[in-house]
Design a protein around this motif. Structure first.
Motif, PDB file in Angstrom:
ATOM      1  N   LEU A 376       0.841  -1.200   0.000  1.00  0.00           N
ATOM      2  CA  LEU A 376       0.000   0.000   0.000  1.00  0.00           C
ATOM      3  C   LEU A 376       0.872   1.245   0.000  1.00  0.00           C
ATOM      4  CD1 LEU A 376      -2.583  -0.784   2.834  1.00  0.00           C
ATOM      5  CD2 LEU A 376      -2.759  -1.341   0.418  1.00  0.00           C
ATOM      6  N   THR A 377       0.438   2.268  -0.700  1.00  0.00           N
ATOM      7  CA  THR A 377       1.097   3.562  -0.621  1.00  0.00           C
ATOM      8  C   THR A 377       0.094   4.561  -0.112  1.00  0.00           C
ATOM      9  OG1 THR A 377       2.366   3.013  -2.574  1.00  0.00           O
ATOM     10  CG2 THR A 377       2.404   5.290  -1.894  1.00  0.00           C
ATOM     11  N   MET A 378       0.447   5.330   0.879  1.00  0.00           N
ATOM     12  CA  MET A 378      -0.440   6.380   1.373  1.00  0.00           C
ATOM     13  C   MET A 378       0.277   7.708   1.204  1.00  0.00           C
ATOM     14  SD  MET A 378      -2.078   6.801   5.109  1.00  0.00           S
ATOM     15  CE  MET A 378      -2.871   8.307   5.602  1.00  0.00           C
ATOM     16  N   THR A 379      -0.326   8.593   0.447  1.00  0.00           N
ATOM     17  CA  THR A 379       0.315   9.876   0.149  1.00  0.00           C
ATOM     18  C   THR A 379      -0.455  10.990   0.822  1.00  0.00           C
ATOM     19  OG1 THR A 379       0.940   8.996  -1.994  1.00  0.00           O
ATOM     20  CG2 THR A 379       1.118  11.357  -1.716  1.00  0.00           C
ATOM     21  N   ARG A 407       1.470  16.589  10.983  1.00  0.00           N
ATOM     22  CA  ARG A 407       0.608  16.107  12.074  1.00  0.00           C
ATOM     23  C   ARG A 407      -0.622  15.407  11.523  1.00  0.00           C
ATOM     24  NH1 ARG A 407       1.218  21.674  15.288  1.00  0.00           N
ATOM     25  NH2 ARG A 407       3.436  21.408  15.734  1.00  0.00           N
ATOM     26  N   VAL A 408      -1.271  16.026  10.527  1.00  0.00           N
ATOM     27  CA  VAL A 408      -2.476  15.405   9.964  1.00  0.00           C
ATOM     28  C   VAL A 408      -2.108  14.071   9.324  1.00  0.00           C
ATOM     29  CG1 VAL A 408      -4.264  15.632   8.202  1.00  0.00           C
ATOM     30  CG2 VAL A 408      -3.690  17.581   9.637  1.00  0.00           C
ATOM     31  N   PHE A 409      -0.992  14.049   8.608  1.00  0.00           N
ATOM     32  CA  PHE A 409      -0.582  12.799   7.961  1.00  0.00           C
ATOM     33  C   PHE A 409      -0.374  11.696   8.982  1.00  0.00           C
ATOM     34  CE2 PHE A 409       2.677   9.890   6.368  1.00  0.00           C
ATOM     35  CZ  PHE A 409       2.051   9.443   5.220  1.00  0.00           C
ATOM     36  N   LYS A 410       0.306  12.020  10.074  1.00  0.00           N
ATOM     37  CA  LYS A 410       0.599  10.999  11.079  1.00  0.00           C
ATOM     38  C   LYS A 410      -0.679  10.473  11.714  1.00  0.00           C
ATOM     39  CE  LYS A 410       3.700   8.615  13.405  1.00  0.00           C
ATOM     40  NZ  LYS A 410       2.883   7.706  14.168  1.00  0.00           N
ATOM     41  N   GLY A 431       1.635  -9.626  10.009  1.00  0.00           N
ATOM     42  CA  GLY A 431       2.838  -8.795  10.057  1.00  0.00           C
ATOM     43  C   GLY A 431       2.727  -7.616   9.115  1.00  0.00           C
ATOM     44  N   TYR A 432       3.519  -6.592   9.393  1.00  0.00           N
ATOM     45  CA  TYR A 432       3.565  -5.448   8.475  1.00  0.00           C
ATOM     46  C   TYR A 432       4.896  -4.736   8.624  1.00  0.00           C
ATOM     47  CZ  TYR A 432       2.575  -2.725  12.645  1.00  0.00           C
ATOM     48  OH  TYR A 432       2.663  -2.167  13.896  1.00  0.00           O
ATOM     49  N   ILE A 433       5.268  -4.044   7.579  1.00  0.00           N
ATOM     50  CA  ILE A 433       6.473  -3.207   7.599  1.00  0.00           C
ATOM     51  C   ILE A 433       6.068  -1.894   6.963  1.00  0.00           C
ATOM     52  CG2 ILE A 433       8.829  -2.922   6.718  1.00  0.00           C
ATOM     53  CD1 ILE A 433       8.946  -5.931   6.274  1.00  0.00           C
ATOM     54  N   TYR A 434       6.423  -0.775   7.553  1.00  0.00           N
ATOM     55  CA  TYR A 434       6.163   0.456   6.809  1.00  0.00           C
ATOM     56  C   TYR A 434       7.277   1.478   6.987  1.00  0.00           C
ATOM     57  CZ  TYR A 434       4.371   3.151  10.861  1.00  0.00           C
ATOM     58  OH  TYR A 434       4.240   3.826  12.044  1.00  0.00           O
ATOM     59  N   THR A 435       7.328   2.387   6.049  1.00  0.00           N
ATOM     60  CA  THR A 435       8.335   3.430   6.085  1.00  0.00           C
ATOM     61  C   THR A 435       7.701   4.726   5.602  1.00  0.00           C
ATOM     62  OG1 THR A 435      10.377   4.204   5.062  1.00  0.00           O
ATOM     63  CG2 THR A 435       9.150   2.594   3.835  1.00  0.00           C
ATOM     64  N   PRO A 444       4.734  14.110   2.997  1.00  0.00           N
ATOM     65  CA  PRO A 444       5.114  12.772   3.442  1.00  0.00           C
ATOM     66  C   PRO A 444       4.279  11.692   2.747  1.00  0.00           C
ATOM     67  CG  PRO A 444       3.789  13.866   5.117  1.00  0.00           C
ATOM     68  CD  PRO A 444       3.975  14.852   4.000  1.00  0.00           C
ATOM     69  N   HIS A 445       4.855  10.551   2.543  1.00  0.00           N
ATOM     70  CA  HIS A 445       4.057   9.396   2.114  1.00  0.00           C
ATOM     71  C   HIS A 445       4.622   8.123   2.735  1.00  0.00           C
ATOM     72  CE1 HIS A 445       6.571   9.099  -1.854  1.00  0.00           C
ATOM     73  NE2 HIS A 445       7.306   9.179  -0.790  1.00  0.00           N
ATOM     74  N   ALA A 446       3.750   7.144   2.863  1.00  0.00           N
ATOM     75  CA  ALA A 446       4.145   5.912   3.534  1.00  0.00           C
ATOM     76  C   ALA A 446       4.011   4.740   2.569  1.00  0.00           C
ATOM     77  CB  ALA A 446       3.263   5.675   4.763  1.00  0.00           C
ATOM     78  N   TYR A 447       4.979   3.828   2.641  1.00  0.00           N
ATOM     79  CA  TYR A 447       4.879   2.543   1.951  1.00  0.00           C
ATOM     80  C   TYR A 447       4.615   1.492   3.006  1.00  0.00           C
ATOM     81  CZ  TYR A 447       7.275   5.010  -1.805  1.00  0.00           C
ATOM     82  OH  TYR A 447       7.624   5.903  -2.770  1.00  0.00           O
ATOM     83  N   ILE A 448       3.590   0.676   2.762  1.00  0.00           N
ATOM     84  CA  ILE A 448       3.211  -0.319   3.767  1.00  0.00           C
ATOM     85  C   ILE A 448       3.180  -1.701   3.126  1.00  0.00           C
ATOM     86  CG2 ILE A 448       1.479  -0.940   5.500  1.00  0.00           C
ATOM     87  CD1 ILE A 448       0.342   1.978   4.991  1.00  0.00           C
ATOM     88  N   LEU A 449       3.909  -2.644   3.715  1.00  0.00           N
ATOM     89  CA  LEU A 449       3.854  -4.035   3.267  1.00  0.00           C
ATOM     90  C   LEU A 449       3.035  -4.819   4.270  1.00  0.00           C
ATOM     91  CD1 LEU A 449       7.589  -4.640   2.335  1.00  0.00           C
ATOM     92  CD2 LEU A 449       5.681  -4.354   0.753  1.00  0.00           C
ATOM     93  N   ILE A 450       2.090  -5.602   3.769  1.00  0.00           N
ATOM     94  CA  ILE A 450       1.188  -6.350   4.654  1.00  0.00           C
ATOM     95  C   ILE A 450       1.386  -7.850   4.441  1.00  0.00           C
ATOM     96  CG2 ILE A 450      -1.228  -6.755   5.274  1.00  0.00           C
ATOM     97  CD1 ILE A 450      -0.521  -3.924   5.701  1.00  0.00           C
ATOM     98  N   PHE A 451       1.499  -8.574   5.538  1.00  0.00           N
ATOM     99  CA  PHE A 451       1.559 -10.042   5.494  1.00  0.00           C
ATOM    100  C   PHE A 451       0.236 -10.566   6.040  1.00  0.00           C
ATOM    101  CE2 PHE A 451       6.117 -10.307   4.718  1.00  0.00           C
ATOM    102  CZ  PHE A 451       6.541  -9.076   5.161  1.00  0.00           C
ATOM    103  N   LEU A 452      -0.531 -11.244   5.193  1.00  0.00           N
ATOM    104  CA  LEU A 452      -1.846 -11.729   5.623  1.00  0.00           C
ATOM    105  C   LEU A 452      -1.730 -13.132   6.226  1.00  0.00           C
ATOM    106  CD1 LEU A 452      -3.978 -10.622   2.558  1.00  0.00           C
ATOM    107  CD2 LEU A 452      -4.078  -9.657   4.854  1.00  0.00           C
TER     108      LEU A 452
END
Ligand SMILES: [Zn+2]
Length: 469
Positions: A376-379, A407-410, A431-435, A444-452
């Motif tokens: 997932l990408t959240m921008t 602040r709003v992004f976080k 599990g998940y990993i994000y940056t 700011p934008h976040a990359y999120i890896l999801i383990f189902l």
């Protein structure tokens, strides 16, 4: 789906009155600093009025106007390669910043710069200060001459050099303050600067002595209370003190047990970065100068952290790293002969070991759980209603409000992570990993890896179902 609005920052901190979404203002009342007062005329008009075309010019070029009146050279190496094409300006700097101050008078054949402009050839001061709207320049000059301690002292030095022909005049920027830093940030003129004829022996080690004429630049220590006001006369128009050492924490229940009882630089900036209804918004409304001030602040904080690492090598148990990296040492042998090697531990954000640690952790998670199932990408979107409401209410634009944006992004990122982890919008996750990264437009934008969980492996194309966030 429906848009979930996080609302406005209407919760008022009971301790420091900051209007906030979440608390990072004053460490639950531990930090108390003097509130900023309304800036004097015409600065209040130039900062807050949006109708007058003159103020538009000032607001757009506020960094240039500030630099014209700064007493110190910023010593910042700007990386301009990022500001290509469209989009708001990005500040990116190389190396550490040093605020430098020269002698009272310029060397022969050199034009006057920074503080020297307050002293040398002041008949042509406006021409020397060059560029931009001369009416605004005159108005700011008059304001600083009238209100700013440092400007007044430099003018006094000018008069002494001019009329009294003092052979050896020096100026001392005093670092000690007698008053309680929680309540007072506006010392008297004599408390901050003294003019010295002849030799001076009573200087504190952090005091700055400015010679009459020398080709040398002096570095002002970032813990000197004049560090910020000398660089940002438009943000500290009366010469108010910036951060200083030994501001005590407010009394609180655990103060006796507390390891640290004094305000840190980081706490100073956290406090100043808040919006309060009972406090002037001079810094928060200074647009591009605000961004420079924030970066400068970061550059003041980092050396403090590096210093801590340097002095606590044993407690940080860095010796255990030395063998691990021994094989990489060949290239550094020469450097190691010259000085002591300082190891930045993985707890130091941004260090090489920090990055490696995160990378290895990420690989370990993948090794354990297999390939991630979702990416997932959240921008951050500057037109999010929460951001729009807050910035229009202040007559600003999102790119002038990195504080609001982050602040709003976080908050929204936390909300999304909560939806993923607890509301299981994509099913059970194991599990998940994000940056979080910053685009060059400053968003700011976040990359999120999801383990189902194996029972929830996707049967559909989730990318189509994914709501636009
Ligand atoms: Zn607070």
């Amino acid at each position: 789906g429906t848009y979930i609005d996080i609302g406005d920052p209407i919760w008022e901190c009971p301790h420091c009155k900051a209007m906030i979404w979440f608390s990072l203002c004053c460490s639950d009342g531990k930090i108390q600093l003097p509130l900023l007062h309304e800036p004097p005329h015409p600065l209040n008009h130039l900062l807050f009025n949006n109708q007058d075309p003159k103020t538009k010019n000032f607001q757009q070029y506020i960094r240039i106007y500030n630099l014209m009146f700064a007493f110190t050279s910023p010593g910042i190496k700007f990386d301009k390669s990022y500001n290509t094409g469209k989009g708001p300006p990005t500040f990116r700097i190389h190396r550490q910043t040093h605020h430098l101050i020269g002698s009272l008078l310029p060397m022969p054949n050199n034009p006057p710069k920074f503080a020297q402009l307050y002293i040398y050839d002041t008949d042509n001061e406006i021409i020397n200060r060059l560029s931009q709207n001369p009416l605004i320049i005159i108005a700011i000059k008059d304001m600083l001459d009238h209100h700013n301690h440092y400007a007044q002292r430099f003018r006094m030095a000018r008069d002494k050099l001019h009329y009294a022909a003092v052979p050896d005049l020096k100026m001392k920027l005093i670092s000690q303050r007698q008053t309680d830093g929680r309540l007072y940030n506006l010392p008297t003129t004599t408390e901050v600067v003294s003019l010295i004829v002849g030799d001076e022996h009573s200087a504190d080690k952090r005091d700055i002595i400015i010679e009459k004429k020398s080709g040398l630049l002096k570095r002002i220590h970032e813990l000197h209370p004049a560090y910020l006001p000398l660089q940002y006369p438009l943000l500290y128009p009366k010469g108010e003190d910036g951060y200083k050492l030994n501001i005590p924490h407010k009394d609180h229940a655990n103060i006796d047990a507390a390891k640290r009882k004094q305000v840190t630089l980081c706490e100073y900036f956290c406090y100043r970065l808040q919006s309060r209804t009972n406090e002037a918004q001079t810094i928060l409304h200074s647009r591009r100068l605000f961004q420079q001030w924030i970066i400068d602040g970061y550059c003041m904080i980092e050396p403090q952290k590096l210093n801590y690492v340097r002095q606590h090598q044993q407690q940080l148990r860095v010796d255990k790293y030395i063998n691990l990296t021994g094989s990489n040492d060949h290239l550094e042998t020469l450097g190691r002969d010259r000085g002591k090697r300082i190891i930045l531990p993985s707890s130091f954000v941004g260090s090489q070991r920090y990055m490696e640690q995160l990378y290895f952790d990420g690989m370990a998670i993948c090794g354990h759980l297999g390939f991630p199932d979702l990416f997932l990408t959240m921008t951050c979107n500057p037109t999010w209603p929460e951001i729009q409401r807050k910035v229009t209410q202040s007559n600003l634009t999102p790119n002038n409000c990195p504080d609001i944006i982050t602040r709003v992004f976080k908050i929204k990122l936390n909300q999304l992570m909560n939806d993923l982890k607890h509301d299981n919008i994509f099913g059970n996750i194991i599990g998940y990993i994000y940056t979080i990264e910053w685009q060059k437009r400053g968003l700011p934008h976040a990359y999120i890896l999801i383990f189902l969980h194996p029972s929830n492996k996707p049967k559909h194309n989730y990318l189509k179902l994914c709501p636009t966030i």
